[in-house]
Design an enzyme around this catalytic site. Structure first.
Site, PDB file in Angstrom:
ATOM      1  N   ASP A 122      -9.583  -2.525  -2.342  1.00 42.96           N
ATOM      2  CA  ASP A 122      -9.595  -3.636  -1.402  1.00 42.96           C
ATOM      3  C   ASP A 122     -10.443  -4.796  -1.885  1.00 42.96           C
ATOM      4  OD1 ASP A 122      -7.934  -2.934   0.878  1.00 42.96           O
ATOM      5  OD2 ASP A 122      -9.291  -1.232   1.117  1.00 42.96           O
ATOM      6  N   GLU A 152       0.367  -0.383   9.856  1.00 45.12           N
ATOM      7  CA  GLU A 152      -0.507   0.479   9.060  1.00 45.12           C
ATOM      8  C   GLU A 152      -1.889   0.440   9.680  1.00 45.12           C
ATOM      9  OE1 GLU A 152      -1.051  -0.637   4.991  1.00 45.12           O
ATOM     10  OE2 GLU A 152       1.097  -0.803   4.659  1.00 45.12           O
TER      11      GLU A 152
END
Lengths: 262, 402
Positions: free
Chosen positions: A60, A49
């Site tokens: 995140d 990814e």
């Protein structure tokens, strides 16, 4: 079928789960991040990814936030993500992109899908785009035969699971817990339930992400998922100085994990 | 206009709005939307909100004629809608009481909120104290420094204040961090969003809770003899502005003007004038105008006012701008501070620096329209929190010995 599902089927035939590694492009530099992605492939990732850094990464945790901030300070561009995608493809893994949607929208969904395809990318994971508001993206991706990978969470209702699975191509990204990216002491029991529910809704391949950082955890998840997604642990191993050997050792640990050798 | 523009339901306002959030939050947003749709027509909810507005906030807020100030605004009649007189000192309490009541209704025990200037944080901490909710406030580290007094107020009220040191260390980063908290704790936590932005249902819900400003002021103006020529409000995310506009949306003769923070000037790039200097994109869960670079990275904003220092704006405002129903004017730090001093000196009313942007807009508008015009300005908050910053701006603090 797609490059992603082909690879996931091959891995399943080997009787194991796939290792999917995430790295933000541009951390600690564009050049080092591309080299690090080659290390991911060389040390045992089946799928990589590539993350174009975004200024406001709400899904995140601190490790990836920090990496994204450094990459942006260094002047990383979305184009660099496509460069990394090419490098991953050449190295022999299947590249996908994980991108917050504003970067895709500003480039234009059609152009984003075309450029990804041209670079050899197989699909896009969209952490802040669900099928509800992602219809334009889905249409653009289908036109280029790019896979659309949506997230399912422990909070996902049955109705939404059907929506998510129905709109996903390649695999369904099952988030193992309620929270942001980052290492956790344990992955928890919600992950398996999300995988089971996604399969019940018709998902062919389900990969689990968030919180996996050790070979033991990878082995646990590999027992019920088609793939194990690791991000923060690799970012942390790579570090601000681009420590390729530390990264390689970490990837090898996780690669052994998905093979049940932890 | 045949169809009413008032109380537009969302999730989209024209092409703006929506829910661009992680899947993990979708169930919570659906739950909140559903609970709110039921609550807004449930007398036990609406009556309690009316009671709190009257007995706790001190509503209705008054309208004040400010003739000495108005001499500097072309001699137009200027009236202030006094949200500064609300309990906790700003319009933020209107929204917070509604969302805190809703939190109780859905059985959650913890609230989180972002705050810029600290007004929304103080209001949320206040409602949490009143309704026995655990409360955590996220505030950009830069803002905790320029609004230290409000940090202390929140802590005195029993809230935990978490300074956010990432990114630009301002309101936008506080929102990012609040979303991260919400994703992790959504089973028992409600996010009390402070402005009419973010994912659906927040823009419509916050607008509904703030709508009382214009419902009252419209009736008050009619009692005084007629509707104003214009309604002026400051705008960051846009909650006081949308609350000030909504009941006037169908009064096509009433101009609606939102005053954005132009910082050092839009041309310098150091500003927070999103509708003047931005373009469409996604930030914090909805599609609206945002300040961003060509790739879609959010740009740092700048304003002397922490409450307006935000690179986004609520989607309903972007829609109202796109259909030409409302105008959005940039107002610089310097013009806002001049208006701050002018109102304080001529009327003995010290406005929040945020609200001073609206006052500067009123001065400009009054000079444009002349003495026959009537301009209604929402004074969204009081300036107590800004005393130190204003004193520094006007060089009124004692000099330290060299």
């Amino acid at each position: 079928m797609s490059a992603l599902t082909d690879r996931l089927a091959e891995v399943r035939a080997e009787g194991r789960a796939a290792l999917i590694g995430y790295l933000p492009v541009g951390y600690p530099t564009v050049e080092a991040s591309v080299e690090a992605m080659r290390v991911l492939v060389d040390a045992g990732c089946d799928i990589v990814e590539v993350g174009p850094p975004y200024s406001d990464p709400v899904l995140d945790g601190p490790v990836i936030q920090h990496a994204a901030a450094i990459a942006l300070e260094g002047g990383v561009k979305v184009d660099d993500a496509f460069t990394a995608v090419e490098a991953v493809a050449q190295a022999g893994a299947v590249p996908v992109v994980m991108s917050y949607c504003n970067l895709m929208i500003q480039r234009g969904y059609e152009r984003f899908a075309q450029e990804l395809k041209a670079a050899g990318g197989a699909g896009v994971i969209t952490p802040d785009l669900t099928p509800d508001t992602g219809q334009d993206w889905i249409a653009a991706a289908r036109a280029e035969d790019v896979d659309t990978i949506f997230l399912a969470a422990p909070s996902t209702t049955r109705e939404r699971m059907h929506l998510t699975v129905g709109a996903s191509r390649g695999f369904v990204y099952a988030t193992s817990l309620m929270g942001v990216t980052g290492e956790r002491a344990s992955v928890g029991s919600a992950a398996e339930r999300v995988v089971v529910e996604a399969r019940a809704a018709g998902a062919e391949f389900v990969c689990v992400g968030l919180g996996v950082s050790t070979g033991v955890q990878a082995a646990d998840v590999a027992a019920y998922a088609d793939g194990v997604i690791v991000g923060s642990a690799f970012v942390k191993a790579l570090g601000d100085h681009g420590d390729m050997e530390a990264l390689r050792i970490k990837v090898q640990e996780l690669a052994a994990g998905v093979r049940g050798q932890s | 206009m045949t169809e009413s523009l008032q109380s537009a339901p969302g999730p989209f306002f024209g092409e703006f709005g929506g829910q661009f959030v992680p899947e993990a939050l979708m169930a919570a947003l659906d739950e909140l939307t559903d609970a709110y749709e039921k609550a807004r027509i449930d007398p036990s909810f609406t009556e309690e909100l009316v009671r709190l507005a009257r007995d706790y906030t001190g509503r209705p807020s008054i309208i004040t004629d400010v003739p000495r100030f108005a001499k500097h605004a072309g001699g137009a009649r200027v009236l202030l809608k006094r949200e500064d007189l609300n309990h906790t000192g700003s319009h933020k309490i209107n929204n917070v009481l509604g969302q805190a009541l809703l939190t109780k209704r859905i059985g959650k025990t913890r609230v989180i909120a972002e705050t810029g200037a600290g007004q929304h944080g103080v209001a949320t901490a206040t409602a949490a104290a009143l309704m026995d909710l655990e409360c955590v406030i996220y505030m950009g580290e830069e803002d905790t420094e320029r609004q230290a007094l409000n940090v202390a107020r929140m802590r005195l009220l029993g809230a935990e204040v978490i300074p956010v040191a990432t990114g630009t260390r301002t309101l936008r980063d506080a929102i990012n961090e609040a979303f991260r908290d919400w994703v992790a704790n959504v089973d028992h936590t409600n996010y009390v969003f402070g402005t009419a932005a973010g994912p659906h249902p927040f823009p419509a819900m916050v607008r509904d809770f703030q709508r009382i400003i214009s419902v009252e002021s419209r009736a008050q103006m009619l009692d005084l003899g007629g509707l104003p020529d214009a309604v002026v409000a400051c705008i960051g995310g846009g909650s006081n502005a949308i609350g000030s506009f909504d009941a006037f949306l169908d009064d096509t003769d009433v101009r609606l003007i939102g005053c954005e923070a132009a910082g050092d000037g839009v041309e310098t790039g150091r500003h927070a004038a999103t509708l003047t200097g931005g373009r469409p994109g996604i930030l914090h869960g909805s599609r609206s105008f945002i300040l961003q670079d060509e790739e879609g990275q959010t740009l740092p904003s700048h304003s002397i006012s922490a409450g307006l220092d935000y690179p986004g704006v609520g989607p309903e405002h972007t829609w109202l701008a796109s259909i030409g129903r409302a105008e959005y004017w940039p107002v610089t730090d310097a013009d806002a501070m001049d208006a701050f001093r002018l109102l304080t000196r001529t009327e003995g009313i010290m406005p929040a620096i945020e609200s001073s942007h609206a006052l500067a807009g009123a001065i400009r508008l009054g000079n444009e329209l002349g003495p026959d015009a009537t301009v209604l300005v929402t004074l969204s908050g009081r300036g107590d929190k800004d005393v130190e910053q204003a004193a520094r701006w006007f060089d009124m603090l004692p000099k330290e010995d060299a």
